[in-house]
Design a protein around this motif. Structure first.
Motif, short mmCIF file in Angstrom:
data_model
loop_
_atom_site.label_atom_id
_atom_site.label_comp_id
_atom_site.label_asym_id
_atom_site.label_seq_id
_atom_site.Cartn_x
_atom_site.Cartn_y
_atom_site.Cartn_z
N ARG A 61 41.70 50.73 43.48
CA ARG A 61 42.20 49.84 42.51
C ARG A 61 41.66 48.46 42.56
O ARG A 61 41.85 47.58 41.81
CB ARG A 61 43.73 49.86 42.56
N ILE A 62 40.93 48.22 43.69
CA ILE A 62 40.21 46.97 43.89
C ILE A 62 38.91 46.83 43.01
O ILE A 62 38.12 47.59 42.50
CB ILE A 62 39.80 46.73 45.34
N ARG A 63 39.04 45.88 42.28
CA ARG A 63 37.69 45.42 41.19
C ARG A 63 36.86 44.38 41.88
O ARG A 63 37.22 43.59 42.42
CB ARG A 63 38.40 44.70 40.13
N ASN A 64 35.55 44.77 41.99
CA ASN A 64 34.51 43.92 42.19
C ASN A 64 34.45 42.72 41.56
O ASN A 64 34.31 42.91 40.20
CB ASN A 64 33.08 44.54 42.52
N ARG A 65 34.38 41.44 41.95
CA ARG A 65 34.74 40.30 41.25
C ARG A 65 33.40 39.31 41.94
O ARG A 65 33.47 39.13 43.02
CB ARG A 65 36.03 39.77 41.05
N CYS A 66 33.02 38.62 40.86
CA CYS A 66 32.07 37.62 41.61
C CYS A 66 32.80 36.59 42.01
O CYS A 66 34.10 35.97 41.99
CB CYS A 66 31.58 36.60 40.25
N GLU A 67 32.16 36.02 43.48
CA GLU A 67 32.86 35.00 44.04
C GLU A 67 33.19 33.54 43.57
O GLU A 67 33.95 32.99 44.20
CB GLU A 67 32.13 35.09 45.55
N MET A 68 32.03 33.42 42.83
CA MET A 68 32.08 32.03 42.26
C MET A 68 32.98 31.80 41.00
O MET A 68 33.64 31.02 40.67
CB MET A 68 30.56 31.63 41.93
N THR A 69 32.75 32.95 40.21
CA THR A 69 33.50 32.77 38.95
C THR A 69 34.51 33.53 38.66
O THR A 69 35.44 33.63 37.70
CB THR A 69 32.46 32.82 37.41
N GLY A 70 34.61 34.61 39.31
CA GLY A 70 35.58 35.63 39.33
C GLY A 70 35.33 36.85 38.11
O GLY A 70 36.30 37.69 37.80
N ARG A 71 34.06 36.76 37.45
CA ARG A 71 33.81 37.57 36.48
C ARG A 71 33.73 39.10 36.98
O ARG A 71 33.23 39.25 38.21
CB ARG A 71 32.33 37.31 36.17
N ALA A 111 26.07 34.01 37.36
CA ALA A 111 26.28 33.02 38.56
C ALA A 111 24.67 33.16 39.17
O ALA A 111 23.97 32.14 39.63
CB ALA A 111 27.34 33.40 39.39
N LEU A 112 24.11 34.38 39.07
CA LEU A 112 22.99 34.37 39.66
C LEU A 112 21.77 33.72 39.08
O LEU A 112 21.06 33.04 39.72
CB LEU A 112 22.54 36.03 39.85
N ARG A 113 21.94 33.56 37.77
CA ARG A 113 21.02 32.88 37.08
C ARG A 113 21.25 31.66 37.15
O ARG A 113 20.22 30.81 37.31
CB ARG A 113 21.05 33.39 35.41
#
Length: 101
Positions: free
Chosen positions: A59-69, A83-85
């Protein structure tokens, strides 16, 4: 930027997974052990079903550390493509060059 509530919900799920990991692992071992009696295995499945749903790692969703996307997530880096770009354009990622043609 993702909604704060979504990010916090995911963080809460991560905490629950850590808290119930040992119990869930033990119950799964009993439930999947074919050498045990069927009743004992069934009881383990019932106890497993009583645990909170959010304590399951799926149930855990992988999310961007910076934006939460939640989408376009690079596991190796832990950030999204956006965020990478952005970091690449600023020159903060060594070896990454924005292509142009």
């Amino acid at each position: 930027m993702a909604k704060k509530s979504s990010v916090e919900k995911n963080n809460h799920r991560k905490d629950l997974v850590k808290r119930f990991a040992e119990k869930r692992k033990a119950l799964l071992a009993i439930a999947n052990d074919e050498s045990r009696e069927m009743e004992e295995r069934f009881e383990a499945r019932l106890k497993l079903a009583e645990l909170p749903r959010n304590s399951s790692a799926t149930r855990i969703r992988n999310r961007c550390e910076m934006t939460g996307r939640p989408r376009a997530y690079y596991r190796k880096l832990g950030i999204s493509r956006v965020a990478l770009r952005e970091l690449g354009n600023r020159g903060l990622i060594p070896g990454l060059v924005k292509s142009s043609w």
